[in-house]
Design a protein around this motif. Structure first.
Motif, mmCIF file in Angstrom:
data_model
loop_
_atom_site.group_PDB
_atom_site.id
_atom_site.type_symbol
_atom_site.label_atom_id
_atom_site.label_comp_id
_atom_site.label_asym_id
_atom_site.label_seq_id
_atom_site.Cartn_x
_atom_site.Cartn_y
_atom_site.Cartn_z
ATOM 1 N N MET A 273 -6.533 -13.269 4.826
ATOM 2 C CA MET A 273 -6.749 -14.354 3.873
ATOM 3 C C MET A 273 -7.105 -13.780 2.500
ATOM 4 S SD MET A 273 -8.896 -17.075 6.216
ATOM 5 C CE MET A 273 -9.343 -18.045 4.781
ATOM 6 N N GLY A 274 -7.969 -12.739 2.513
ATOM 7 C CA GLY A 274 -8.307 -12.086 1.246
ATOM 8 C C GLY A 274 -7.102 -11.418 0.620
ATOM 9 N N MET A 275 -6.235 -10.811 1.458
ATOM 10 C CA MET A 275 -5.018 -10.200 0.936
ATOM 11 C C MET A 275 -4.102 -11.248 0.309
ATOM 12 S SD MET A 275 -4.143 -7.440 3.967
ATOM 13 C CE MET A 275 -2.556 -7.107 3.210
ATOM 14 N N ALA A 276 -4.048 -12.437 0.947
ATOM 15 C CA ALA A 276 -3.209 -13.497 0.395
ATOM 16 C C ALA A 276 -3.743 -13.964 -0.953
ATOM 17 C CB ALA A 276 -3.130 -14.664 1.376
ATOM 18 N N VAL A 277 -5.077 -14.079 -1.057
ATOM 19 C CA VAL A 277 -5.665 -14.496 -2.340
ATOM 20 C C VAL A 277 -5.380 -13.451 -3.404
ATOM 21 C CG1 VAL A 277 -7.822 -14.960 -3.542
ATOM 22 C CG2 VAL A 277 -7.437 -15.919 -1.257
ATOM 23 N N ASP A 278 -5.552 -12.162 -3.079
ATOM 24 C CA ASP A 278 -5.257 -11.101 -4.042
ATOM 25 C C ASP A 278 -3.785 -11.109 -4.442
ATOM 26 O OD1 ASP A 278 -7.849 -10.205 -4.165
ATOM 27 O OD2 ASP A 278 -7.587 -8.699 -2.576
ATOM 28 N N SER B 202 2.134 -11.434 -6.548
ATOM 29 C CA SER B 202 3.019 -10.614 -5.716
ATOM 30 C C SER B 202 3.520 -11.465 -4.555
ATOM 31 C CB SER B 202 2.277 -9.368 -5.196
ATOM 32 O OG SER B 202 3.085 -8.662 -4.280
ATOM 33 N N GLY B 203 4.742 -11.938 -4.653
ATOM 34 C CA GLY B 203 5.299 -12.775 -3.596
ATOM 35 C C GLY B 203 5.515 -12.011 -2.307
ATOM 36 N N ARG C 173 3.787 -9.454 -1.051
ATOM 37 C CA ARG C 173 2.513 -9.290 -0.348
ATOM 38 C C ARG C 173 2.048 -10.620 0.229
ATOM 39 N NH1 ARG C 173 -1.038 -6.912 -4.867
ATOM 40 N NH2 ARG C 173 -2.683 -7.480 -3.364
ATOM 41 N N LEU C 174 2.316 -11.717 -0.482
ATOM 42 C CA LEU C 174 1.913 -13.028 0.022
ATOM 43 C C LEU C 174 2.678 -13.374 1.301
ATOM 44 C CD1 LEU C 174 0.289 -15.612 -0.345
ATOM 45 C CD2 LEU C 174 2.134 -16.490 -1.802
ATOM 46 N N VAL C 175 4.022 -13.088 1.286
ATOM 47 C CA VAL C 175 4.814 -13.368 2.489
ATOM 48 C C VAL C 175 4.355 -12.493 3.655
ATOM 49 C CG1 VAL C 175 7.117 -13.207 3.489
ATOM 50 C CG2 VAL C 175 6.807 -14.168 1.201
ATOM 51 N N THR C 176 4.095 -11.224 3.357
ATOM 52 C CA THR C 176 3.633 -10.313 4.410
ATOM 53 C C THR C 176 2.324 -10.794 5.016
ATOM 54 O OG1 THR C 176 4.712 -8.434 3.298
ATOM 55 C CG2 THR C 176 2.988 -7.943 4.921
ATOM 56 N N ALA C 177 1.370 -11.175 4.154
ATOM 57 C CA ALA C 177 0.085 -11.670 4.644
ATOM 58 C C ALA C 177 0.264 -12.943 5.467
ATOM 59 C CB ALA C 177 -0.859 -11.928 3.471
ATOM 60 N N GLY C 178 1.168 -13.813 5.012
ATOM 61 C CA GLY C 178 1.410 -15.053 5.755
ATOM 62 C C GLY C 178 1.995 -14.796 7.125
#
Length: 606
Positions: free
Chosen positions: A55-60, A66-67, A69-74
């Motif tokens: 969740m913290g990675m998604a916020v960062d 960074s789309g 990183r957001l997709v990866t975190a999701g």
């Protein structure tokens, strides 16, 4: 072990040294199930604990736009969610299996001890106590066994998260460790008071259950003497005491719940305050602050499991003590006697009273004290109904309490004065372990059950008139007292043991039926040893020998009519006359015989 494998082939030999030792023994008996539940619990809670990181990675990723990183975190969070759901499902299945298998083991142990002790059990432990142990206490013990594995998993994951927070941010990690310690220590002093209140509630509940059971069992008698309201008032008072104890217990647990809400709330405030300070100093970014907050929020979940485990232990420990009190009862054995290798047979002898029943004869025993007669009947069956140092009854020279219980019960069957009829069809009632020598028809005929069969035939299944398919209600409450006695006698006769001991088998039967039962009993048991505790002249006159037990010892033995004229004490017990009134009768034997209640009825049925 799976639920489909129940019942246990062997529930084991429990450690009854104390309630805690019994819980430990029960836990050790299913280590495999506990290990599986703990593994699934660790996977489930570890999955939840890992969500804050991503969740913290998604916020960062959003802050850094960074789309990728957001997709990866999701995607990682989706995978963790699937693992979490699967682990939660398996944890629930395994935990419930542990609960049910533990409860089933305790119930099997209780059933085995009940079968071993028989009617002696309720003379050592109140019937209401046995009911509460086999119902509510069994569930609480199973609850503790089930909750321990989830508690252990919560401890492992909580320690891992705290260590991770200390490494990630020492100031917040140490604050969280101190806060968790404060939460646990704030609840710990309240647990002894909660245990005492739970014990009080359980004690009052057991007394109310016993009182209700006695009231229902004697409802017909209470109605006859007008004592219903008296017993209802007693039950109302007992019920109110249970309610008050339950309220006091609930108040304590509501206080514990309040502490469990307040203390973690204060911890969250402190963590947020500290995290905001670190963020303003630039030591924590937005994503890191979310990670720390979510991780601390996760810790509230295992804290609730800590409370549940404490609650389960608090309730299960007194329940285990009560279970141990029943499971710790043993069949008493005398020292120095040898067990029998073959089937037991021979003459029946009780050294304590001097009672001797010759093999193959019908012996009637007359006791002035019904309670002593009941204890003596139990002792003749090898049951633990003897005082300290008192010798056991012997069959063919072998002490009955020194042989295996199954062998003793196969050789000697004792029918209590108040036998229980289990619910089911008449055919099921009469399907008992038997030699096969006596058929159901012969036993029912000897017990004079013709009118019972007619009445049951009118209520048979499908209206086919077959009394063997008719259903008998619990304890035979739909039948009269005499009908219940005769069906119980027929069940005992079908068993056809080497020795049959009957305690007042015809006390609720009319005189004409009793005379026919006496004749049928003598005919059907002609080559078997039969001992009948009775004061009925009709049965006494049919006996091969009558033994009079006075003040705990055999006083005299002989034919019934001879004892009437020779023994005033015997005559007083049998005819219910004061001893002094028998002097004239003893001087005139003919008059004594006329006073015998057998008179015309015995001649009519001779």
């Amino acid at each position: 072990m799976q639920i489909r494998d129940l019942p246990h082939s062997d529930p084991g030999d429990p450690d009854v040294g104390s309630g805690f030792r019994f819980l430990v023994w029960l836990f050790r008996r299913q280590l495999g199930g506990q290990a599986r539940a703990m593994g699934w619990g660790v996977l489930h809670m570890a999955s939840i604990a890992m969500l804050p990181i991503f969740m913290g990675m998604a916020v960062d990723a959003v802050v850094d736009e960074s789309g990728r990183r957001l997709v990866t975190a999701g995607l990682v969070m989706l995978a963790i969610t699937l693992v979490m759901a699967s682990a939660d499902t398996m944890l629930h299945r395994t935990a419930v299996t542990n609960w049910i298998t533990a409860a089933a083991r305790v119930q099997q142990l209780l059933a085995r001890r009940t079968a071993e002790l028989g009617g002696v059990l309720t003379r050592r432990v109140a019937a209401g106590e046995v009911v509460k142990v086999s119902t509510g206490d069994v569930e609480r013990i199973g609850w503790f066994v089930e909750s321990f594995s989830r508690f252990a998993a919560a401890v492992v994951v909580t320690l891992g998260v705290c260590v991770g927070l200390v490494v990630y941010e020492p100031r917040i990690g140490l604050l969280v460790l101190a806060g968790i310690a404060a939460v646990c220590l704030s609840v710990w002093p309240l647990l002894p008071a909660a245990t005492r209140r739970a014990d009080q509630e359980r004690s009052r509940s057991g007394w109310a259950t016993e009182l209700a059971s006695d009231t229902v069992a004697g409802l017909r008698v209470l109605r006859g003497i007008g004592g219903e309201e008296l017993f209802l008032d007693r039950y109302r008072r007992a019920s109110q005491e249970v309610r008050q104890a339950s309220v006091r217990n609930a108040r304590m647990w509501s206080l514990i719940d309040a502490v469990q809400v307040v203390m973690p709330g204060l911890l969250m405030i402190a963590v947020v305050w500290q995290g905001v300070g670190l963020a303003r100093e630039g030591r924590l970014g937005a994503g890191e602050l979310v990670t720390v907050y979510a991780a601390v929020s996760f810790l509230l979940f295992p804290l609730r499991l800590f409370q549940e485990a404490a609650m389960a232990f608090t309730f299960s420990r007194p329940s285990a003590k009560r279970a141990v009190r029943v499971l710790g009862l043993r069949r008493e054995r005398a020292d120095g006697a040898a067990s029998s290798d073959g089937p037991l047979t021979g003459d029946l002898w009780d050294p304590a009273t001097g009672l001797f029943a010759a093999r193959g004869r019908l012996t009637a025993v007359v006791c002035g004290d019904p309670d002593f007669a009941e204890r003596l009947a139990a002792r003749l069956g090898g049951h633990p109904a003897r005082a300290e140092g008192e010798p056991s009854a012997q069959l063919g020279g072998t002490p009955l309490d020194e042989v295996p219980l199954a062998a003793a019960r196969e050789a000697v069957l004792v029918q209590d004065k108040d036998p229980v009829l289990l619910s089911g069809t008449l055919d099921e009632l009469l399907t008992v372990p038997a030699s096969g020598r006596v058929s159901a028809e012969a036993a029912l005929g000897a017990a004079q059950c013709q009118d019972v069969l007619t009445a049951l035939g009118q209520t048979s299944a499908d209206g086919d008139g077959d009394p063997m398919r008719a259903r008998i209600t619990e304890r035979g409450r739909s039948l009269s007292g005499g009908q219940r006695q005769r069906l119980a006698l027929a069940r005992s006769l079908i068993t056809d043991p080497e020795v049959l001991v009957l305690d007042e088998p015809t006390s609720a039967v009319d005189a004409h039926t009793e005379a026919r039962i006496a004749e049928g009993l003598g005919t059907l048991r002609a080559d078997r040893t039969t001992v009948v505790f009775t004061s009925s002249p009709l049965l006494l006159d049919r006996a091969d020998e009558v033994v009079f037990v006075h003040n705990g010892k055999v006083s005299v033995a002989g034919p019934h009519r001879e004892l009437l004229t020779s023994t005033p004490e015997y005559r007083a017990v049998v005819t219910r006359e004061p001893e002094g009134l028998g002097s004239e009768a003893l001087a005139d034997p003919a008059r004594s015989m006329d006073a015998d209640p057998l008179s015309d009825l015995a001649e009519e049925n001779a």
